[in-house]
Design a protein around this motif. Structure first.
Motif, PDB file in Angstrom:
ATOM      1  N   ALA A 186     -50.146 -48.943 -46.125  1.00  0.00           N
ATOM      2  CA  ALA A 186     -51.000 -50.452 -44.766  1.00  0.00           C
ATOM      3  C   ALA A 186     -51.905 -50.032 -43.708  1.00  0.00           C
ATOM      4  N   VAL A 187     -52.576 -51.223 -43.337  1.00  0.00           N
ATOM      5  CA  VAL A 187     -53.861 -51.119 -42.670  1.00  0.00           C
ATOM      6  C   VAL A 187     -53.782 -52.039 -41.460  1.00  0.00           C
ATOM      7  N   VAL A 188     -53.570 -52.320 -40.620  1.00  0.00           N
ATOM      8  CA  VAL A 188     -52.740 -52.815 -39.318  1.00  0.00           C
ATOM      9  C   VAL A 188     -54.218 -53.766 -38.605  1.00  0.00           C
ATOM     10  N   LEU A 189     -54.108 -54.594 -38.717  1.00  0.00           N
ATOM     11  CA  LEU A 189     -55.324 -55.277 -37.031  1.00  0.00           C
ATOM     12  C   LEU A 189     -54.214 -55.921 -36.422  1.00  0.00           C
ATOM     13  N   SER A 190     -54.299 -55.922 -34.959  1.00  0.00           N
ATOM     14  CA  SER A 190     -53.995 -56.145 -34.413  1.00  0.00           C
ATOM     15  C   SER A 190     -54.634 -56.194 -33.324  1.00  0.00           C
ATOM     16  N   LEU A 191     -54.259 -57.713 -32.476  1.00  0.00           N
ATOM     17  CA  LEU A 191     -55.304 -58.098 -31.679  1.00  0.00           C
ATOM     18  C   LEU A 191     -54.694 -58.253 -29.773  1.00  0.00           C
ATOM     19  N   TRP A 192     -54.774 -57.629 -28.888  1.00  0.00           N
ATOM     20  CA  TRP A 192     -54.318 -57.345 -27.570  1.00  0.00           C
ATOM     21  C   TRP A 192     -55.315 -57.785 -27.013  1.00  0.00           C
ATOM     22  N   ASN A 193     -54.369 -57.720 -26.434  1.00  0.00           N
ATOM     23  CA  ASN A 193     -55.563 -58.653 -24.861  1.00  0.00           C
ATOM     24  C   ASN A 193     -55.087 -57.969 -23.447  1.00  0.00           C
ATOM     25  N   GLY A 194     -55.688 -56.724 -23.146  1.00  0.00           N
ATOM     26  CA  GLY A 194     -55.146 -55.511 -21.900  1.00  0.00           C
ATOM     27  C   GLY A 194     -53.968 -55.021 -22.854  1.00  0.00           C
ATOM     28  N   THR A 195     -52.540 -54.869 -22.698  1.00  0.00           N
ATOM     29  CA  THR A 195     -52.234 -53.595 -22.711  1.00  0.00           C
ATOM     30  C   THR A 195     -50.984 -54.812 -22.935  1.00  0.00           C
ATOM     31  N   LEU A 196     -51.024 -56.107 -23.879  1.00  0.00           N
ATOM     32  CA  LEU A 196     -50.236 -56.557 -24.502  1.00  0.00           C
ATOM     33  C   LEU A 196     -50.731 -57.459 -25.821  1.00  0.00           C
ATOM     34  N   CYS A 197     -49.761 -56.604 -27.025  1.00  0.00           N
ATOM     35  CA  CYS A 197     -50.520 -57.308 -28.350  1.00  0.00           C
ATOM     36  C   CYS A 197     -50.683 -58.277 -28.315  1.00  0.00           C
ATOM     37  N   ARG A 198     -50.677 -59.478 -28.735  1.00  0.00           N
ATOM     38  CA  ARG A 198     -50.612 -60.995 -29.270  1.00  0.00           C
ATOM     39  C   ARG A 198     -50.657 -61.092 -30.616  1.00  0.00           C
ATOM     40  N   GLY A 199     -50.655 -59.863 -31.640  1.00  0.00           N
ATOM     41  CA  GLY A 199     -50.636 -60.379 -33.000  1.00  0.00           C
ATOM     42  C   GLY A 199     -50.862 -59.333 -33.352  1.00  0.00           C
TER      43      GLY A 199
END
Length: 114
Positions: free
Chosen positions: A28-41
């Motif tokens: 798998a390839v994981v795409l993750s959206l971050w705001n600072g140190t917090l993963c949003r999705g």
């Protein structure tokens, strides 16, 4: 965090980033959206779908006037222009509601309170 991946910053700034990581053990390839140190999705893409994503991104590059043969770090990628890059307009290309493989999750019974 796997050793194979990259980090992209959002045009809007505000410490928003996209992290892309490859997990060969999961295929798998994981795409993750971050705001600072917090993963949003996050989104886990099967490694088999990477070629389809690359084809789409290549088409976007061509439509944006980029050179298909030029990659990051090449002369075509490095610009001496100080002009800001305008934000591209969003073009709706059709209904995509039926393209996702959807699975209905089982309904869990509500806990009973005595």
């Amino acid at each position: 965090m796997p050793s194979f991946g990259d980090l992209f910053t959002d045009l809007r700034g505000e410490d928003r980033t996209l992290r892309v990581s490859y997990h060969p053990d999961r295929g798998a390839v994981v795409l993750s959206l971050w705001n600072g140190t917090l993963c949003r999705g996050s989104f886990r893409m099967p490694a088999d779908d990477v070629d389809r994503l690359l084809a789409l991104l290549t088409a976007v590059r061509i439509a944006a006037g980029g050179d298909d043969a030029a990659g990051p770090g090449t002369a075509a990628d490095e610009s001496d222009s100080a002009d800001p890059v305008p934000e591209p307009s969003v073009e709706r290309t059709g209904d995509v509601s039926g393209t996702a493989r959807r699975v209905v999750l089982p309904a869990l019974p509500a806990p009973r309170v005595a």
